[in-house]
Scaffold this motif. Sequence first.
Motif, PDB file in Angstrom:
ATOM      1  N   THR A 229      32.590  51.801  47.943  1.00 14.84           N
ATOM      2  CA  THR A 229      31.141  51.775  47.755  1.00 14.84           C
ATOM      3  C   THR A 229      30.444  52.461  48.925  1.00 14.84           C
ATOM      4  OG1 THR A 229      31.387  49.672  46.583  1.00 14.84           O
ATOM      5  CG2 THR A 229      29.169  50.308  47.247  1.00 14.84           C
ATOM      6  N   THR A 230      29.705  53.503  48.607  1.00 15.09           N
ATOM      7  CA  THR A 230      29.039  54.325  49.610  1.00 15.09           C
ATOM      8  C   THR A 230      27.536  54.126  49.539  1.00 15.09           C
ATOM      9  OG1 THR A 230      30.743  56.028  49.416  1.00 15.09           O
ATOM     10  CG2 THR A 230      28.680  56.676  50.449  1.00 15.09           C
ATOM     11  N   CYS A 231      26.925  53.755  50.646  1.00 19.21           N
ATOM     12  CA  CYS A 231      25.471  53.705  50.724  1.00 19.21           C
ATOM     13  C   CYS A 231      24.957  55.055  51.202  1.00 19.21           C
ATOM     14  CB  CYS A 231      25.014  52.610  51.692  1.00 19.21           C
ATOM     15  SG  CYS A 231      24.888  50.979  50.940  1.00 19.21           S
ATOM     16  N   THR A 232      23.927  55.560  50.530  1.00 21.02           N
ATOM     17  CA  THR A 232      23.297  56.807  50.928  1.00 21.02           C
ATOM     18  C   THR A 232      21.809  56.700  50.647  1.00 21.02           C
ATOM     19  OG1 THR A 232      23.481  59.221  50.796  1.00 21.02           O
ATOM     20  CG2 THR A 232      23.539  58.008  48.707  1.00 21.02           C
ATOM     21  N   HIS A 233      21.080  57.762  50.909  1.00 21.89           N
ATOM     22  CA  HIS A 233      19.652  57.781  50.599  1.00 21.89           C
ATOM     23  C   HIS A 233      19.352  59.089  49.881  1.00 21.89           C
ATOM     24  CE1 HIS A 233      15.475  56.775  50.735  1.00 21.89           C
ATOM     25  NE2 HIS A 233      15.150  57.813  51.472  1.00 21.89           N
ATOM     26  N   LEU A 234      19.035  58.984  48.615  1.00 25.89           N
ATOM     27  CA  LEU A 234      18.825  60.152  47.767  1.00 25.89           C
ATOM     28  C   LEU A 234      17.353  60.553  47.698  1.00 25.89           C
ATOM     29  CD1 LEU A 234      21.127  58.988  44.835  1.00 25.89           C
ATOM     30  CD2 LEU A 234      21.644  60.819  46.459  1.00 25.89           C
ATOM     31  N   PRO A 235      17.063  61.819  47.507  1.00 24.55           N
ATOM     32  CA  PRO A 235      18.017  62.922  47.575  1.00 24.55           C
ATOM     33  C   PRO A 235      18.049  63.506  48.974  1.00 24.55           C
ATOM     34  CG  PRO A 235      15.945  63.728  46.725  1.00 24.55           C
ATOM     35  CD  PRO A 235      15.736  62.256  47.019  1.00 24.55           C
ATOM     36  N   TYR A 236      19.149  64.130  49.334  1.00 23.07           N
ATOM     37  CA  TYR A 236      19.253  64.826  50.610  1.00 23.07           C
ATOM     38  C   TYR A 236      20.183  66.028  50.440  1.00 23.07           C
ATOM     39  CZ  TYR A 236      18.780  65.303  55.656  1.00 23.07           C
ATOM     40  OH  TYR A 236      18.447  65.749  56.911  1.00 23.07           O
ATOM     41  N   PRO A 237      19.749  66.996  49.616  1.00 21.09           N
ATOM     42  CA  PRO A 237      20.579  68.169  49.394  1.00 21.09           C
ATOM     43  C   PRO A 237      20.723  68.997  50.676  1.00 21.09           C
ATOM     44  CG  PRO A 237      18.375  68.540  48.527  1.00 21.09           C
ATOM     45  CD  PRO A 237      18.437  67.098  48.954  1.00 21.09           C
ATOM     46  N   PRO A 238      21.864  69.597  50.918  1.00 23.84           N
ATOM     47  CA  PRO A 238      23.031  69.709  50.029  1.00 23.84           C
ATOM     48  C   PRO A 238      24.078  68.616  50.245  1.00 23.84           C
ATOM     49  CG  PRO A 238      23.352  71.128  51.909  1.00 23.84           C
ATOM     50  CD  PRO A 238      22.004  70.471  52.106  1.00 23.84           C
ATOM     51  N   PHE A 239      23.709  67.534  50.928  1.00 29.41           N
ATOM     52  CA  PHE A 239      24.697  66.509  51.265  1.00 29.41           C
ATOM     53  C   PHE A 239      24.901  65.483  50.160  1.00 29.41           C
ATOM     54  CE2 PHE A 239      23.133  68.305  55.198  1.00 29.41           C
ATOM     55  CZ  PHE A 239      24.321  68.653  55.809  1.00 29.41           C
ATOM     56  N   GLN A 240      23.812  65.055  49.532  1.00 30.56           N
ATOM     57  CA  GLN A 240      23.919  64.180  48.370  1.00 30.56           C
ATOM     58  C   GLN A 240      22.627  64.282  47.559  1.00 30.56           C
ATOM     59  OE1 GLN A 240      24.955  62.314  51.476  1.00 30.56           O
ATOM     60  NE2 GLN A 240      22.831  62.598  52.105  1.00 30.56           N
ATOM     61  N   PHE A 241      22.799  64.559  46.265  1.00 27.23           N
ATOM     62  CA  PHE A 241      21.642  64.708  45.385  1.00 27.23           C
ATOM     63  C   PHE A 241      22.140  64.675  43.944  1.00 27.23           C
ATOM     64  CE2 PHE A 241      23.379  68.844  46.260  1.00 27.23           C
ATOM     65  CZ  PHE A 241      23.222  69.598  45.111  1.00 27.23           C
ATOM     66  N   GLU A 242      21.191  64.530  43.014  1.00 25.96           N
ATOM     67  CA  GLU A 242      21.553  64.476  41.601  1.00 25.96           C
ATOM     68  C   GLU A 242      21.470  65.866  40.984  1.00 25.96           C
ATOM     69  OE1 GLU A 242      20.501  61.980  37.507  1.00 25.96           O
ATOM     70  OE2 GLU A 242      19.369  61.619  39.349  1.00 25.96           O
ATOM     71  N   GLN A 243      22.510  66.227  40.245  1.00 32.53           N
ATOM     72  CA  GLN A 243      22.571  67.519  39.587  1.00 32.53           C
ATOM     73  C   GLN A 243      23.247  67.347  38.231  1.00 32.53           C
ATOM     74  OE1 GLN A 243      25.476  70.806  40.781  1.00 32.53           O
ATOM     75  NE2 GLN A 243      23.554  71.638  41.572  1.00 32.53           N
ATOM     76  N   ASP A 244      22.525  67.669  37.176  1.00 34.63           N
ATOM     77  CA  ASP A 244      23.071  67.550  35.823  1.00 34.63           C
ATOM     78  C   ASP A 244      23.618  66.146  35.540  1.00 34.63           C
ATOM     79  OD1 ASP A 244      22.490  70.260  35.400  1.00 34.63           O
ATOM     80  OD2 ASP A 244      24.428  70.883  36.203  1.00 34.63           O
ATOM     81  N   GLY A 245      22.887  65.148  35.975  1.00 37.34           N
ATOM     82  CA  GLY A 245      23.276  63.769  35.704  1.00 37.34           C
ATOM     83  C   GLY A 245      24.348  63.218  36.601  1.00 37.34           C
ATOM     84  N   LYS A 246      24.766  63.992  37.611  1.00 37.35           N
ATOM     85  CA  LYS A 246      25.807  63.527  38.528  1.00 37.35           C
ATOM     86  C   LYS A 246      25.275  63.529  39.959  1.00 37.35           C
ATOM     87  CE  LYS A 246      29.557  65.621  35.794  1.00 37.35           C
ATOM     88  NZ  LYS A 246      30.721  66.549  35.859  1.00 37.35           N
ATOM     89  N   ILE A 247      25.800  62.622  40.780  1.00 35.29           N
ATOM     90  CA  ILE A 247      25.494  62.642  42.203  1.00 35.29           C
ATOM     91  C   ILE A 247      26.562  63.495  42.866  1.00 35.29           C
ATOM     92  CG2 ILE A 247      25.103  61.292  44.296  1.00 35.29           C
ATOM     93  CD1 ILE A 247      23.072  60.922  41.996  1.00 35.29           C
ATOM     94  N   VAL A 248      26.132  64.574  43.474  1.00 33.52           N
ATOM     95  CA  VAL A 248      27.050  65.549  44.045  1.00 33.52           C
ATOM     96  C   VAL A 248      26.593  65.919  45.446  1.00 33.52           C
ATOM     97  CG1 VAL A 248      27.649  66.499  41.779  1.00 33.52           C
ATOM     98  CG2 VAL A 248      25.710  67.463  43.054  1.00 33.52           C
ATOM     99  N   GLY A 249      27.397  66.760  46.110  1.00 34.67           N
ATOM    100  CA  GLY A 249      27.012  67.261  47.409  1.00 34.67           C
ATOM    101  C   GLY A 249      28.167  67.241  48.393  1.00 34.67           C
ATOM    102  N   PHE A 250      27.910  67.744  49.571  1.00 33.57           N
ATOM    103  CA  PHE A 250      28.923  67.884  50.611  1.00 33.57           C
ATOM    104  C   PHE A 250      29.514  66.535  51.012  1.00 33.57           C
ATOM    105  CE2 PHE A 250      30.112  68.581  55.148  1.00 33.57           C
ATOM    106  CZ  PHE A 250      31.046  69.591  54.952  1.00 33.57           C
TER     107      PHE A 250
END
Length: 282
Positions: free
Chosen positions: A57-78
Amino acid sequence: MTRTAGGKRRAHRTRTVFTAGAAAAGLLFTATGCGNGDEGPGEAAGGVPVVEKGKLTTCTHLPYPPFQFEQDGKIVGFDVALVDLVAKNLNVEQEILDTPFENFKTGASLNSGECDLAAAGMTITEDRKKNVDFSVPYFDATQALLATKKSGVTTLAEVKAKKLKLGAQAETTGESYATGQGFDPVAFESSDAVLNGLRTGQVDAVVIDYPVVQGWLKDKANAGAFVLGQNIETGEQYGFSVKKGNDKLRAAIDKAITDAKADGTYNKIYEQWIGPLPKARS
């Protein structure tokens, strides 16, 4: 609620949970309790403790591209891709919780058992080390100044001389740097809010991580409205954080990062989400 010049109050937000399976289907759900599921804590491969059986389980704070963000219904990023490597080694699935960034500095989300690690483009600092344990550094970062073209500025000195409004993301080293330079920056809760602040004229310029600015300027509308100013070398390095004393998970994260750098996987992930490798690394 974002901070304005008049105060620093922020609204509490319900955390949002993303699992790999749900993200692939474009689904998400919110939860108000502290638990992540009915199964409770367990152990991953190698005896690594996890707060929910079968999950990392990873806690993050969205969005913060390019590290973590939503794209096409998925959470993606570096960051997401790197933590996926950890989860794969532990034979579990990464689950992502969207939580307030200020919780990462104190380790609150880790100490409460809400998540196993935090991954949020977070700079390793001595102050934060008092509350959490960090992995080995996984990214060398710098700050950048981004200003509206109509402001006519490209440096912090010019922002100060013209008495313009400067913004930053709340609770970040960008905000700390700006404050240290004598500014009282308008603090926004997320990177999206920072960008919106520029677009709507709430601020004339912002200090934020350079990779984030790179991502913004790929959009033609942003490139037409804003100008990239000075690059601010702060010697920052990002790390993933775990609860103090969680040595098994920290070691597993370190191994995944080290192995990825050794076998070329890190470079591929970097080029996919960040861009061309720095000359020293390519």
